[in-house]
Motif scaffolding. Structure first.
Motif, PDB file in Angstrom:
ATOM      1  N   GLN A   1      35.883  35.555  39.608  1.00 32.58           N
ATOM      2  CA  GLN A   1      35.748  34.739  38.402  1.00 32.58           C
ATOM      3  C   GLN A   1      36.890  35.033  37.450  1.00 32.58           C
ATOM      4  O   GLN A   1      37.298  36.189  37.279  1.00 32.58           O
ATOM      5  CB  GLN A   1      34.395  35.005  37.723  1.00 32.58           C
ATOM      6  CG  GLN A   1      34.112  34.141  36.513  1.00 32.58           C
ATOM      7  CD  GLN A   1      34.394  34.854  35.207  1.00 32.58           C
ATOM      8  OE1 GLN A   1      34.205  36.067  35.097  1.00 32.58           O
ATOM      9  NE2 GLN A   1      34.858  34.126  34.216  1.00 32.58           N
ATOM     10  N   SER A   2      37.425  33.995  36.830  1.00 31.09           N
ATOM     11  CA  SER A   2      38.511  34.150  35.863  1.00 31.09           C
ATOM     12  C   SER A   2      38.207  33.298  34.638  1.00 31.09           C
ATOM     13  O   SER A   2      37.510  32.284  34.725  1.00 31.09           O
ATOM     14  CB  SER A   2      39.859  33.723  36.476  1.00 31.09           C
ATOM     15  OG  SER A   2      39.835  32.353  36.823  1.00 31.09           O
ATOM     16  N   GLY A   3      38.743  33.728  33.487  1.00 31.65           N
ATOM     17  CA  GLY A   3      38.517  33.009  32.239  1.00 31.65           C
ATOM     18  C   GLY A   3      37.352  33.594  31.455  1.00 31.65           C
ATOM     19  O   GLY A   3      36.493  34.290  32.003  1.00 31.65           O
ATOM     20  N   ARG A   4      37.328  33.305  30.174  1.00 30.80           N
ATOM     21  CA  ARG A   4      36.246  33.751  29.295  1.00 30.80           C
ATOM     22  C   ARG A   4      35.183  32.669  29.252  1.00 30.80           C
ATOM     23  O   ARG A   4      35.388  31.590  28.691  1.00 30.80           O
ATOM     24  CB  ARG A   4      36.783  34.048  27.893  1.00 30.80           C
ATOM     25  CG  ARG A   4      37.844  35.135  27.862  1.00 30.80           C
ATOM     26  CD  ARG A   4      38.289  35.449  26.444  1.00 30.80           C
ATOM     27  NE  ARG A   4      37.185  35.914  25.618  1.00 30.80           N
ATOM     28  CZ  ARG A   4      37.296  36.225  24.329  1.00 30.80           C
ATOM     29  NH1 ARG A   4      38.488  36.108  23.720  1.00 30.80           N
ATOM     30  NH2 ARG A   4      36.258  36.648  23.640  1.00 30.80           N
ATOM     31  N   LEU A   5      34.028  32.960  29.841  1.00 30.82           N
ATOM     32  CA  LEU A   5      32.983  31.965  30.006  1.00 30.82           C
ATOM     33  C   LEU A   5      31.648  32.512  29.543  1.00 30.82           C
ATOM     34  O   LEU A   5      31.443  33.725  29.495  1.00 30.82           O
ATOM     35  CB  LEU A   5      32.885  31.540  31.487  1.00 30.82           C
ATOM     36  CG  LEU A   5      34.183  31.067  32.140  1.00 30.82           C
ATOM     37  CD1 LEU A   5      33.996  30.942  33.641  1.00 30.82           C
ATOM     38  CD2 LEU A   5      34.637  29.749  31.556  1.00 30.82           C
ATOM     39  N   GLU A   6      30.758  31.594  29.221  1.00 27.42           N
ATOM     40  CA  GLU A   6      29.407  31.972  28.834  1.00 27.42           C
ATOM     41  C   GLU A   6      28.596  32.366  30.073  1.00 27.42           C
ATOM     42  O   GLU A   6      28.817  31.859  31.171  1.00 27.42           O
ATOM     43  CB  GLU A   6      28.716  30.812  28.112  1.00 27.42           C
ATOM     44  CG  GLU A   6      29.392  30.395  26.816  1.00 27.42           C
ATOM     45  CD  GLU A   6      29.278  31.459  25.740  1.00 27.42           C
ATOM     46  OE1 GLU A   6      28.324  32.276  25.812  1.00 27.42           O
ATOM     47  OE2 GLU A   6      30.122  31.479  24.842  1.00 27.42           O
ATOM     48  N   THR A   7      27.654  33.270  29.875  1.00 22.33           N
ATOM     49  CA  THR A   7      26.839  33.742  30.988  1.00 22.33           C
ATOM     50  C   THR A   7      26.025  32.619  31.608  1.00 22.33           C
ATOM     51  O   THR A   7      25.871  32.549  32.842  1.00 22.33           O
ATOM     52  CB  THR A   7      25.908  34.865  30.521  1.00 22.33           C
ATOM     53  OG1 THR A   7      26.673  35.899  29.893  1.00 22.33           O
ATOM     54  CG2 THR A   7      25.146  35.459  31.694  1.00 22.33           C
ATOM     55  N   ASP A   8      25.513  31.704  30.779  1.00 18.21           N
ATOM     56  CA  ASP A   8      24.723  30.588  31.302  1.00 18.21           C
ATOM     57  C   ASP A   8      25.567  29.691  32.201  1.00 18.21           C
ATOM     58  O   ASP A   8      25.095  29.212  33.237  1.00 18.21           O
ATOM     59  CB  ASP A   8      24.123  29.779  30.153  1.00 18.21           C
ATOM     60  CG  ASP A   8      23.124  30.579  29.339  1.00 18.21           C
ATOM     61  OD1 ASP A   8      22.591  31.575  29.885  1.00 18.21           O
ATOM     62  OD2 ASP A   8      22.872  30.222  28.172  1.00 18.21           O
ATOM     63  N   ASN A   9      26.813  29.451  31.810  1.00 17.08           N
ATOM     64  CA  ASN A   9      27.692  28.604  32.630  1.00 17.08           C
ATOM     65  C   ASN A   9      28.010  29.270  33.957  1.00 17.08           C
ATOM     66  O   ASN A   9      28.086  28.602  35.001  1.00 17.08           O
ATOM     67  CB  ASN A   9      28.986  28.295  31.872  1.00 17.08           C
ATOM     68  CG  ASN A   9      28.763  27.381  30.693  1.00 17.08           C
ATOM     69  OD1 ASN A   9      27.788  26.627  30.655  1.00 17.08           O
ATOM     70  ND2 ASN A   9      29.655  27.428  29.718  1.00 17.08           N
ATOM     71  N   ILE A  10      28.204  30.595  33.929  1.00 16.38           N
ATOM     72  CA  ILE A  10      28.494  31.307  35.174  1.00 16.38           C
ATOM     73  C   ILE A  10      27.291  31.243  36.118  1.00 16.38           C
ATOM     74  O   ILE A  10      27.441  31.006  37.327  1.00 16.38           O
ATOM     75  CB  ILE A  10      28.887  32.757  34.873  1.00 16.38           C
ATOM     76  CG1 ILE A  10      30.186  32.806  34.051  1.00 16.38           C
ATOM     77  CG2 ILE A  10      29.068  33.544  36.166  1.00 16.38           C
ATOM     78  CD1 ILE A  10      30.585  34.192  33.630  1.00 16.38           C
TER      79      ILE A  10
END
Length: 256
Positions: free
Chosen positions: A220-229
């Motif tokens: 996984q790359s990028g700053r993402l929200e936990t729900d989106n992941i």
């Protein structure tokens, strides 16, 4: 007539250059369709064929849209200059062809290709029964012929490597499938293309064993929200289940 001068053809075709300056709003139209008329959850059509590299113990050619990858597996071969080991080893070499990308790649492997080689070993090792081939090595060679999305190339390489291992007769616990996702604003685009990856906020590549319901690797790359992941992981698992049927069909065709 000047014999040293190489004259060009009378009729020529102007080369086509990929447009990399596509605005983000064009990734999805008013009908929530992507540029290739897919929905956000659709995968590109897959073509897979085994046994094309005749000199290898196992081989696979895969097309996912414009992404084209060929994989060859050699072994298991005995390691002579290494001490006894109760488990075998997997060796992997991932390489982009010089003509595969919009910008010409070098002949020597760069840092990204070495990283992908290591990722492939991590994704495939949990599925291969290396305890059955002690003091032996299996070599996997992946060559990307056309790149239409770097993450999609990695996922296609994992799929092709798993099928090539099975084609070579290497005993495995289960086939390893892989699927990629691209995060763009509030949308999760499955199996992103090169144009979509240029506009991404993050990405996810998931490797999965469908029969055992186990995840072997996540990148996984990028700053993402936990729900989106979490949502992207569920969609990738669903995509892996669809790809698994294509892999099984390709292996059955090789037996017939």
């Amino acid at each position: 007539m000047d014999r040293k001068r190489v004259t060009g053809p009378e009729l020529s075709v102007q080369p086509l250059f990929k447009n990399s300056t596509v605005p983000t709003k064009d990734l999805l139209n008013e009908k929530n369709r992507r540029r290739d008329d897919r929905t956000v959850d659709d995968l590109r059509p897959i073509f897979m064929k085994t046994g094309l590299v005749t000199q290898a113990n196992g081989s696979t050619y895969i097309e996912m849209g414009n992404t084209k990858v060929v994989c060859a597996v050699y072994g298991p071969r005995q390691l002579k200059k290494v001490g006894f080991s109760p488990h075998g080893t997997l060796n992997c070499e991932f390489k982009f062809a010089t003509f595969s990308c919009a910008k010409r790649r070098g002949h020597m492997r760069d840092a990204q290709e070495r990283e992908f080689s290591h990722t492939l070993i991590q994704a495939l090792t949990p599925a291969v029964r290396l305890e059955l081939i002690p003091k032996s090595a299996v070599d996997i060679y992946i060559n990307v012929l056309e790149n239409d999305g770097t993450n999609a190339c990695l996922a296609a390489a994992i799929i092709a490597s798993s099928v090539a291992l099975a084609d070579a007769g290497i005993e495995m616990l289960d086939q390893v499938t892989a699927c990629s996702a691209v995060f763009s604003k509030d949308s999760i685009l499955m199996d992103g293309t090169n144009v979509e990856e240029k506009q991404q906020d993050g990405s996810l590549v998931l490797s999965y064993m469908p029969s055992l319901n186990q995840v072997t690797h996540i990148l996984q790359s990028g700053r993402l929200e936990t729900d989106n992941i979490s949502k992207a992981m569920e969609q990738c698992i669903d995509g892996c289940s669809k790809i698994y049927s294509v892999m099984s069909s390709a292996l059955l065709e090789s037996l017939n």
